[in-house]
Motif scaffolding. Structure first.
Motif, mmCIF file in Angstrom:
data_model
loop_
_atom_site.group_PDB
_atom_site.id
_atom_site.type_symbol
_atom_site.label_atom_id
_atom_site.label_comp_id
_atom_site.label_asym_id
_atom_site.label_seq_id
_atom_site.Cartn_x
_atom_site.Cartn_y
_atom_site.Cartn_z
ATOM 1 N N ILE A 145 0.852 -1.183 0.000
ATOM 2 C CA ILE A 145 0.000 0.000 0.000
ATOM 3 C C ILE A 145 0.889 1.234 0.000
ATOM 4 C CG2 ILE A 145 -1.806 1.265 1.217
ATOM 5 C CD1 ILE A 145 -2.651 -1.350 2.522
ATOM 6 N N GLU A 146 0.734 2.049 -1.038
ATOM 7 C CA GLU A 146 1.501 3.293 -1.160
ATOM 8 C C GLU A 146 2.998 3.047 -0.972
ATOM 9 O OE1 GLU A 146 -0.291 5.997 1.576
ATOM 10 O OE2 GLU A 146 -2.108 6.264 0.373
ATOM 11 N N GLY A 147 3.474 2.010 -1.623
ATOM 12 C CA GLY A 147 4.897 1.712 -1.630
ATOM 13 C C GLY A 147 5.414 0.957 -0.425
ATOM 14 N N LYS A 148 4.548 0.681 0.550
ATOM 15 C CA LYS A 148 4.993 -0.023 1.755
ATOM 16 C C LYS A 148 4.532 -1.473 1.738
ATOM 17 C CE LYS A 148 5.247 0.304 6.784
ATOM 18 N NZ LYS A 148 4.873 1.084 7.999
ATOM 19 N N ASP A 149 5.458 -2.361 2.082
ATOM 20 C CA ASP A 149 5.176 -3.799 2.128
ATOM 21 C C ASP A 149 4.669 -4.166 3.521
ATOM 22 O OD1 ASP A 149 5.238 -6.592 2.220
ATOM 23 O OD2 ASP A 149 7.110 -6.739 1.094
ATOM 24 N N HIS A 150 3.452 -4.697 3.591
ATOM 25 C CA HIS A 150 2.849 -5.054 4.877
ATOM 26 C C HIS A 150 2.863 -6.561 5.134
ATOM 27 C CE1 HIS A 150 1.507 -0.991 5.804
ATOM 28 N NE2 HIS A 150 1.118 -0.878 4.544
ATOM 29 N N GLY A 151 3.600 -7.297 4.334
ATOM 30 C CA GLY A 151 3.722 -8.731 4.569
ATOM 31 C C GLY A 151 2.728 -9.557 3.771
ATOM 32 N N VAL A 152 2.690 -10.853 4.060
ATOM 33 C CA VAL A 152 1.924 -11.826 3.274
ATOM 34 C C VAL A 152 0.494 -11.922 3.791
ATOM 35 C CG1 VAL A 152 1.776 -14.260 2.612
ATOM 36 C CG2 VAL A 152 4.011 -13.117 2.717
ATOM 37 N N PHE A 153 -0.474 -11.811 2.864
ATOM 38 C CA PHE A 153 -1.897 -11.930 3.170
ATOM 39 C C PHE A 153 -2.543 -12.885 2.162
ATOM 40 C CE2 PHE A 153 -1.057 -8.253 5.656
ATOM 41 C CZ PHE A 153 -2.129 -8.056 6.528
ATOM 42 N N PRO A 154 -3.677 -13.489 2.520
ATOM 43 C CA PRO A 154 -4.399 -14.350 1.572
ATOM 44 C C PRO A 154 -5.417 -13.564 0.746
ATOM 45 C CG PRO A 154 -5.304 -14.649 3.777
ATOM 46 C CD PRO A 154 -4.212 -13.616 3.893
ATOM 47 N N PHE A 155 -5.539 -13.940 -0.530
ATOM 48 C CA PHE A 155 -6.498 -13.337 -1.445
ATOM 49 C C PHE A 155 -7.299 -14.455 -2.114
ATOM 50 C CE2 PHE A 155 -3.252 -10.228 -0.844
ATOM 51 C CZ PHE A 155 -3.866 -8.998 -0.954
ATOM 52 N N LEU A 156 -8.570 -14.216 -2.335
ATOM 53 C CA LEU A 156 -9.448 -15.187 -2.986
ATOM 54 C C LEU A 156 -9.791 -14.664 -4.372
ATOM 55 C CD1 LEU A 156 -10.964 -17.885 -2.322
ATOM 56 C CD2 LEU A 156 -12.983 -16.467 -1.880
ATOM 57 N N ILE A 157 -9.416 -15.427 -5.402
ATOM 58 C CA ILE A 157 -9.631 -14.955 -6.770
ATOM 59 C C ILE A 157 -10.173 -16.076 -7.645
ATOM 60 C CG2 ILE A 157 -7.686 -13.352 -6.526
ATOM 61 C CD1 ILE A 157 -6.265 -15.192 -8.640
ATOM 62 N N ARG A 158 -10.904 -15.677 -8.676
ATOM 63 C CA ARG A 158 -11.326 -16.624 -9.701
ATOM 64 C C ARG A 158 -10.134 -16.918 -10.601
ATOM 65 N NH1 ARG A 158 -14.534 -20.578 -10.948
ATOM 66 N NH2 ARG A 158 -16.307 -19.449 -9.989
ATOM 67 N N LEU A 159 -9.730 -18.195 -10.660
ATOM 68 C CA LEU A 159 -8.561 -18.587 -11.444
ATOM 69 C C LEU A 159 -8.952 -19.001 -12.851
ATOM 70 C CD1 LEU A 159 -5.434 -19.089 -10.958
ATOM 71 C CD2 LEU A 159 -6.054 -21.508 -10.745
ATOM 72 N N SER A 160 -10.032 -19.788 -12.967
ATOM 73 C CA SER A 160 -10.403 -20.309 -14.279
ATOM 74 C C SER A 160 -11.886 -20.634 -14.316
ATOM 75 C CB SER A 160 -9.590 -21.562 -14.617
ATOM 76 O OG SER A 160 -9.841 -22.595 -13.676
#
Length: 609
Positions: A197-212
């Motif tokens: 966010i705005e150039g700052k790395d806040h670490g690893v988070f999970p995201f849910l996305i449509r892959l196929s």
């Protein structure tokens, strides 16, 4: 013409008590319905498939399991049911374990843990719960392996559009081993990415996305199949994202943060490390699932091999029809495997119980026990399966007889959800960093009989404490840098962590024998405890001799004592394997049938009587 067949009968009360022990009293409530699903013809052997056909069959079988049971979200709310699901399908299709567990525990489990009931992702959640879409879990990257904290896939947040841009910044950051190769199978993936966010790395988070979708991979997502693996024809692939725009609802933030009314994202309490562990929280129950599958395969291998061993006839002095199970060389190999499998199953049951008894995040000592259990249970299963395959001779090679396929499964399980050496190394560091927990074990007096489980436990506890003392003393006296000191302590530390798990396993096995109600079950379990402890004592005999726990005569006698224990255990073997709740009809392995010769001939369409 007559053929050798399985002799004798098993006392049902002893069999049922052993079954209830192995399944922690939950066979009928949590396991039986899953077992019954596997009797469906869809799980019958289908020889001659290529790798892609076998992989697509695993998807079809996974759909069948899903349709026959309660919804995945209901299973996730009942962890014992999840652990039960991990034990059974791989007995008939090793690839199905990976599909089901990644879908249920990792992908949908992350949603369950961090975004359950959120209306803004209801469509994707429902697709996973109905299994109209399969759920890959994308954490591991090609250049970082198990070091997930170092992954480089990025999700850059734009507060004005309230969207994320998901991108793979380098070749090393390609998602690795996730199921993305069959682009025409609808999938919704949980993707671990660095929140920026705005150039700052806040670490690893999970995201849910449509892959196929059925039409293929979604725009901006590319994938390539990994090379073929033996037996498992799944679509493991390399996956990369080319500036894929996703809505802010894709972030499964849970209590790790929240969006403010103006669209800005505010981090939750704690530091980046604590948030990372929360994001990856499904890995801990995942290790119990992996260990469950390993022990299920270990028990099935023993069931098949020992039933075959009761029928397979060989020449012996004075006779031409001696079953191989009567040879001491065979008994030491497979009865020892039987003892360790019982011990590992009970260690696993103890780890599950401690995990389930907690509230909220599992305590550090529970996580340590789970890490030890996953490592020991998978290593032991790998060794047991290899021994069973070898003891079955050429018959052990054929996929129709299952054991070789279980070996392929274990090659993946030993590194799944954390490399075993890394897990044990973490536990070792924790054990050495803290004071000794509990009373200080004293050197036990030399016994008149080595085959005494209480003495064997005391000897192991004494060795464990002495090893802990020695490593700590050497580390404290070493003035070099931390890495150099820890690196030299690594292998003794791994030995310490392993010994901790083995001691707990023996304690659980001995306790089970003391609490058994049926005399036959009590005798069988006591014999297993003695054999398991004696094998560990023999492995470490040099140390025990050097520390005067045993004398030279006792060290030299160990081989003979172990053979005597195997002979005493022989009458109990049918009951011990019947406690596995398996059957020839379920496994469909020719050499596990009551008449393996007729069954094998039918398998290959040869002449039968």
């Amino acid at each position: 013409m007559t053929h050798p067949s399985i002799p004798g009968t098993v006392a049902p009360l002893a069999r049922d008590e052993l079954r209830d022990l192995l399944f922690a009293g939950t066979f009928e409530s949590h396991h039986q319905s899953i077992r019954e699903v596997l009797l469906d013809p869809i799980f019958d052997p289908q020889p001659g498939l290529n790798m892609e056909q076998a992989g697509r069959l695993a998807y079809a079988r996974s759909r069948h399991v899903h349709a026959a049971l309660e919804r995945p979200l209901q299973i996730l709310a009942n962890p014992r049911r999840l652990f039960a699901l991990a034990e059974w399908p791989s007995l008939l299709d090793v690839a199905s374990f990976s599909l089901l567990m990644v879908h249920y525990n990792l992908c949908l489990g992350t949603v369950f843990e961090h975004a359950q009931g959120r209306p803004d992702i209801a469509g994707l959640t429902e697709a996973l719960d109905e299994l109209t879409s399969f759920g890959p879990y994308m954490a591991t990257e090609l250049g970082y392996g198990n070091n997930v904290a170092a992954l480089q896939t990025e999700a850059v947040y734009d507060r004005h559009s309230q969207t994320f841009t998901l991108n793979t910044p380098s070749v090393s950051a390609q998602k690795y081993m996730s199921y993305s190769g069959f682009g025409d199978i609808p999938k919704v993936a949980t993707v671990m990415a660095r929140l920026k966010i705005e150039g700052k790395d806040h670490g690893v988070f999970p995201f849910l996305i449509r892959l196929s979708t059925e039409a293929g991979l979604c725009p901006g997502i590319r994938a390539a199949l990994c090379p073929e693996k033996p037996v498992q024809g799944l679509d493991n692939g390399l996956t990369w994202f080319d500036n894929v725009r996703v809505p802010r609802s894709s972030l499964l933030h849970g209590d790790m943060g929240h969006f403010a009314e103006d669209g800005s994202f505010l981090l939750g309490a704690g530091n980046a490390r604590s948030r990372f562990l929360r994001a990856m929280s499904r890995i801990v129950p995942g290790r119990l699932c992996v260990a469950s599958a390993a022990q299920g395969a270990s028990r099935a291998s023993l069931y098949i091999a020992l039933r075959y061993g009761q029928q397979r006839l060989t020449n012996a002095p004075g006779t031409n029809d001696m079953p191989v199970i009567e040879y001491r060389s065979y008994q030491r190999a497979l009865f020892s495997a039987l003892a360790s499998t019982y011990a590992m199953t009970l260690l696993l049951n103890e780890a599950k119980a401690r995990f389930l008894n907690g509230t909220g995040e599992p305590a550090a000592d529970v996580v340590s026990l789970i890490n030890i259990t996953k490592a020991l249970a998978t290593w032991d299963a790998s060794a047991v399966i290899t021994e069973c395959r070898e003891r079955c001779g050429a018959q052990g090679i054929f996929s129709a007889n299952r054991i070789a396929d279980y070996g392929s499964l274990l090659q993946g399980l030993v590194t799944a959800e954390g490399d075993n050496l890394v897990l044990l190394g973490t536990v070792a560091g924790q054990l050495l960093a803290q004071d000794w927990q509990g009373s200080l074990p004293l050197r036990p007096s030399r016994p008149r009989r080595l085959a005494e489980p209480e003495w064997l436990i005391a000897a192991m506890a004494y060795r464990e404490h002495q090893l802990w003392l020695a490593i700590r003393e050497e580390m404290n006296a070493d003035e070099r840098g931390y890495f150099e000191v820890w690196n030299d302590a690594m292998n003794p530390g791994l030995e310490l962590a392993r010994l901790r798990g083995e001691r707990v396993a023996l304690e659980q096995l001995w306790k089970a024998s003391l609490h058994a109600q049926q005399d036959a079950a009590k005798a069988a379990l006591s014999g297993l405890a003695c054999l398991y402890g004696l094998n560990l004592l023999r492995r470490d005999a040099a140390w025990h001799l050097a520390h005067e726990v045993i004398d030279a005569g006792q060290a030299l006698s160990l081989s003979g004592v172990i053979d005597q224990q195997c002979a005493a255990l022989r009458p109990h073997v049918p009951a011990l394997i019947d406690g596995f709740a398996l059957s020839p009809e379920l496994l469909r392995a020719p050499i596990a049938q009551d008449d393996y010769i007729q069954a094998f001939c039918k398998q290959v369409h040869a002449n039968v009587d």
